[in-house]
Motif scaffolding. Structure first.
Motif, short mmCIF file in Angstrom:
data_model
loop_
_atom_site.label_atom_id
_atom_site.label_comp_id
_atom_site.label_asym_id
_atom_site.label_seq_id
_atom_site.Cartn_x
_atom_site.Cartn_y
_atom_site.Cartn_z
N ALA A 107 0.89 -1.07 -0.01
CA ALA A 107 0.01 0.00 -0.19
C ALA A 107 0.86 1.28 -0.12
O ALA A 107 0.46 2.27 -0.69
CB ALA A 107 -0.95 0.05 1.17
N ILE A 108 1.89 1.30 0.69
CA ILE A 108 2.73 2.54 0.80
C ILE A 108 3.59 2.61 -0.52
O ILE A 108 3.63 3.81 -1.04
CB ILE A 108 3.87 2.06 2.08
N ASP A 109 3.87 1.55 -1.15
CA ASP A 109 4.46 1.59 -2.35
C ASP A 109 3.48 2.11 -3.40
O ASP A 109 3.99 3.05 -4.51
CB ASP A 109 4.98 0.31 -3.09
N VAL A 110 2.35 1.62 -3.50
CA VAL A 110 1.27 2.40 -4.24
C VAL A 110 1.01 3.89 -4.19
O VAL A 110 0.85 4.46 -5.13
CB VAL A 110 -0.08 1.69 -4.40
N ILE A 111 0.97 4.25 -2.78
CA ILE A 111 0.67 5.58 -2.48
C ILE A 111 1.71 6.41 -2.93
O ILE A 111 1.47 7.56 -3.41
CB ILE A 111 0.40 5.66 -0.76
N LEU A 112 2.96 6.13 -2.70
CA LEU A 112 4.06 6.79 -2.78
C LEU A 112 4.49 6.60 -4.25
O LEU A 112 5.65 7.13 -4.81
CB LEU A 112 5.19 6.78 -2.02
N GLU A 113 3.73 5.94 -5.21
CA GLU A 113 4.03 5.87 -6.70
C GLU A 113 5.30 5.04 -6.89
O GLU A 113 5.92 5.36 -7.86
CB GLU A 113 3.78 7.06 -7.63
N ARG A 114 5.75 4.37 -6.23
CA ARG A 114 6.78 3.33 -6.40
C ARG A 114 6.40 2.02 -7.25
O ARG A 114 7.25 1.44 -7.85
CB ARG A 114 7.36 2.84 -5.13
N ARG A 115 5.07 1.69 -7.46
CA ARG A 115 4.66 0.88 -8.10
C ARG A 115 3.94 1.46 -9.24
O ARG A 115 2.99 2.31 -9.25
CB ARG A 115 3.96 -0.19 -7.36
#
Length: 396
Positions: A12-20
């Protein structure tokens, strides 16, 4: 189960911070963005109901100071709480820190339900420190309350989700006269006399989106509630643009710029201290489970360390012996001289007798860079309040 939840949290963190990237991550961000408008409406409605006194806040007849953020984690709050508590205690106040004990071991559900149905007297808050002794471990207390209690020997530290109950206990049973609400900006059920808001210089308003699409708990305009604003992780460079933006939301709050100043390295097992010079040109492994690992690793690099291995976990991660030993083994294979972690991580380590690679945490303290007068005034107004003039003085 806990590992699966951590993986989901990290996703979820990666999605929110646009790392994914990719279709699935993009679709999820659009869905979260839509939900953030609902979240914003609920946040503002809650504030409105408290402001209009539809929902009543509690007053305890005691000075209450909240220390919190507009964003989720990463502002370096714990050292700020420590600095404020130490200054007020030194100034003669009887300070109690009230924490919710995030990710501490919860009380058994059966016991809670039993007390509710039998209408027994509510369970008192967990006493991490009574101002004399450290009474709980980090698993029971939570990492941040434990760290505060360990560093502040004369300060009371209590843990409970119900801060009103904690406050009443601190005042009645422990004779506290000053309550610090750790991460208390959004805790509106207890009336605050002062609101201290921390803003991370490196990411002042997170990614500018509200939860769940972003890391903002409240819209930036809600900064108007702040009595003091601390700009954390300052480097001495100008914060003029950030201060100008803060002033758009709050024209009267005192602004204090501060940095997290490294003091020394301390061995997790033996408590041996090493000077910071020991890091220069030393090949190390960096291990952390905090909200802003980039800031920690960047600080080590600035001190001259050569980071050969870096392992990151989610914030407040509780380390297992297997995880720690696995990282130690990797460091042995790379022939690294030491492992460096944060103080907050160190209190979540399992007990190790003598690791093959020495493990140190970086001890930091808050240094005021700008706004010294505001800081001195803040401490003085609490520790040395001016006596009120009698009405006769105005007409004599």
């Amino acid at each position: 189960m806990s590992r699966s939840l951590e993986n989901l949290e990290q996703f979820a963190i990666d999605v929110i911070l646009e790392r994914r990237h990719g279709f699935r991550a993009t679709l999820l961000r659009w869905m979260l963005h839509a939900l953030s408008f609902i979240y914003q409406g609920l946040v503002q409605l809650r504030l409105f109901l408290y402001r209009r006194r539809v929902i009543r806040e509690r007053t305890l007849g005691c000075l209450v100071i909240s220390i919190g953020n507009l964003t989720v984690g990463g502002t370096g709050k714990t050292p700020i709480v420590e600095k404020i508590a130490r200054a007020l205690q030194t100034g003669g106040r009887r300070v109690a820190i009230l924490s919710r004990g995030y990710k501490s071991v919860p009380r058994p559900v059966v016991r809670k339900l039993s007390q509710r149905f039998r209408r027994k007297k509510p369970t008192p808050p967990r006493v991490v420190s009574d101002g004399k002794s450290l009474l709980l471990d980090s698993l029971t207390a939570g990492d941040e309350p434990y760290m505060l209690a360990n560093n502040l020997k004369d300060v009371i530290v209590l843990v409970d989700k119900d801060r009103v109950k904690s406050g009443l206990f601190a005042i009645g049973d422990m004779k506290a006269d000053t309550l610090l609400l750790d991460d208390g900006l959004q805790y509106l059920h207890l009336k605050h006399r002062l609101d201290i808001v921390l803003i991370d210089r490196q990411a002042p308003f997170g990614n500018e989106y509200l939860l769940p699409r972003g890391t903002l708990r409240e819209p930036p305009r809600n900064l108007k509630r702040a009595s003091y604003v601390f700009i954390t992780k300052s480097t001495g460079e100008s914060n003029e643009a950030l201060i100008e933006r803060i002033r758009r939301y709050n024209r009267t709050a005192e602004i204090i710029e501060c940095s997290h100043k490294p003091l020394h390295l301390q061995n997790v097992i033996t408590s041996e201290r090493l000077p910071l010079d020991r890091l220069r040109d030393t090949y190390i492994g960096a291990l952390s489970g905090i909200a802003a690992p980039e800031s920690f690793e960047g600080g080590l690099t600035k001190l001259g360390a050569r980071i050969e291995l870096a392992k990151r976990y989610t914030d407040h991660h509780r380390y297992s012996e297997a995880e720690l030993q696995s990282f130690i083994n990797r460091c042995i294979r790379r022939d690294l001289e030491m492992i460096v972690t944060t103080e907050k991580d160190a209190v979540r380590f399992p007990r190790l007798l003598k690791p093959e690679v020495p493990i140190f945490f970086l001890r930091v303290e808050i240094e005021i860079l700008s706004g010294h007068e505001s800081w001195d005034h803040f401490v003085a107004r609490i520790c040395q309040p001016q006596p009120m003039l009698s009405p006769e003085r105005f007409f004599s």
